[in-house]
Design a protein around this motif. Structure first.
Motif, PDB file in Angstrom:
ATOM      1  N   VAL A 195       0.841  -1.202   0.000  1.00  0.00           N
ATOM      2  CA  VAL A 195       0.000   0.000   0.000  1.00  0.00           C
ATOM      3  C   VAL A 195       0.875   1.250   0.000  1.00  0.00           C
ATOM      4  O   VAL A 195       0.590   2.225  -0.701  1.00  0.00           O
ATOM      5  CB  VAL A 195      -0.967  -0.004   1.198  1.00  0.00           C
ATOM      6  N   THR A 196       1.956   1.216   0.759  1.00  0.00           N
ATOM      7  CA  THR A 196       2.878   2.355   0.811  1.00  0.00           C
ATOM      8  C   THR A 196       3.451   2.648  -0.573  1.00  0.00           C
ATOM      9  O   THR A 196       3.490   3.802  -1.008  1.00  0.00           O
ATOM     10  CB  THR A 196       4.005   2.085   1.826  1.00  0.00           C
ATOM     11  N   ARG A 197       3.874   1.597  -1.276  1.00  0.00           N
ATOM     12  CA  ARG A 197       4.398   1.776  -2.641  1.00  0.00           C
ATOM     13  C   ARG A 197       3.310   2.278  -3.582  1.00  0.00           C
ATOM     14  O   ARG A 197       3.548   3.133  -4.436  1.00  0.00           O
ATOM     15  CB  ARG A 197       4.997   0.469  -3.152  1.00  0.00           C
ATOM     16  N   TYR A 198       2.111   1.759  -3.429  1.00  0.00           N
ATOM     17  CA  TYR A 198       0.975   2.199  -4.250  1.00  0.00           C
ATOM     18  C   TYR A 198       0.757   3.708  -4.089  1.00  0.00           C
ATOM     19  O   TYR A 198       0.416   4.403  -5.039  1.00  0.00           O
ATOM     20  CB  TYR A 198      -0.283   1.427  -3.837  1.00  0.00           C
ATOM     21  N   LEU A 199       0.984   4.216  -2.871  1.00  0.00           N
ATOM     22  CA  LEU A 199       0.819   5.648  -2.595  1.00  0.00           C
ATOM     23  C   LEU A 199       2.035   6.470  -3.008  1.00  0.00           C
ATOM     24  O   LEU A 199       2.062   7.684  -2.814  1.00  0.00           O
ATOM     25  CB  LEU A 199       0.520   5.854  -1.110  1.00  0.00           C
ATOM     26  N   GLY A 200       3.046   5.814  -3.590  1.00  0.00           N
ATOM     27  CA  GLY A 200       4.211   6.530  -4.096  1.00  0.00           C
ATOM     28  C   GLY A 200       5.263   6.841  -3.054  1.00  0.00           C
ATOM     29  O   GLY A 200       6.106   7.713  -3.263  1.00  0.00           O
ATOM     30  N   ARG A 201       5.224   6.135  -1.931  1.00  0.00           N
ATOM     31  CA  ARG A 201       6.213   6.357  -0.874  1.00  0.00           C
ATOM     32  C   ARG A 201       7.119   5.142  -0.748  1.00  0.00           C
ATOM     33  O   ARG A 201       6.829   4.077  -1.272  1.00  0.00           O
ATOM     34  CB  ARG A 201       5.505   6.660   0.444  1.00  0.00           C
ATOM     35  N   VAL A 202       8.208   5.311  -0.028  1.00  0.00           N
ATOM     36  CA  VAL A 202       9.175   4.236   0.185  1.00  0.00           C
ATOM     37  C   VAL A 202       8.800   3.478   1.454  1.00  0.00           C
ATOM     38  O   VAL A 202       8.681   4.092   2.515  1.00  0.00           O
ATOM     39  CB  VAL A 202      10.604   4.808   0.315  1.00  0.00           C
TER      40      VAL A 202
END
Length: 124
Positions: free
Chosen positions: A86-93
């Motif tokens: 989910v974090t990657r989906y939101l564009g974060r590391v």
């Protein structure tokens, strides 16, 4: 007809609260006690205990007693992979929001006060 609350729904429901996700991020590195979670997340211990109960009911965490302290860890660390997704989906590391500081001021547990070795059952 009302649908039954399935185990999957319990897991998603548990993950739908920011403090519960923060708890899972905190136990990413090692098992921690309630006083540690309260200090790291700046929340009252009673509130943290309520959130831990929800995570336990969903089967996401487990605790083990060591003296006067109960140390909590993820029951299965694959749940952290779901949070990372989910974090990657939101564009974060993934891992940027990790709150698992080793020693926390305001925490009275043996780990933070330097009186003990790392908690048993630590991931590693």
């Amino acid at each position: 007809m009302k649908p039954r609350l399935t185990q999957e729904a319990l897991v998603f429901r548990a993950l739908a609260h920011p403090v519960r996700v923060a708890i899972l991020e905190t136990v990413r590195r090692r098992p921690v006690c309630v006083c540690h979670l309260a200090a790291v997340l700046d929340c009252p211990q009673a509130y943290i205990s309520q959130q831990l109960a929800t995570l336990r009911r969903a089967g996401l965490i487990e605790g083990h007693k060591d003296g006067a302290f109960v140390y909590y860890k993820a029951r299965d660390y694959s749940i952290l992979g779901m949070i990372d997704l989910v974090t990657r989906y939101l564009g974060r590391v993934p891992g940027d929001a990790s709150t698992g500081a080793d020693r926390v001021e305001g925490c009275a547990c043996p780990e933070c006060s330097g009186e003990a070795t790392p908690a048993k059952g630590a991931r590693g």
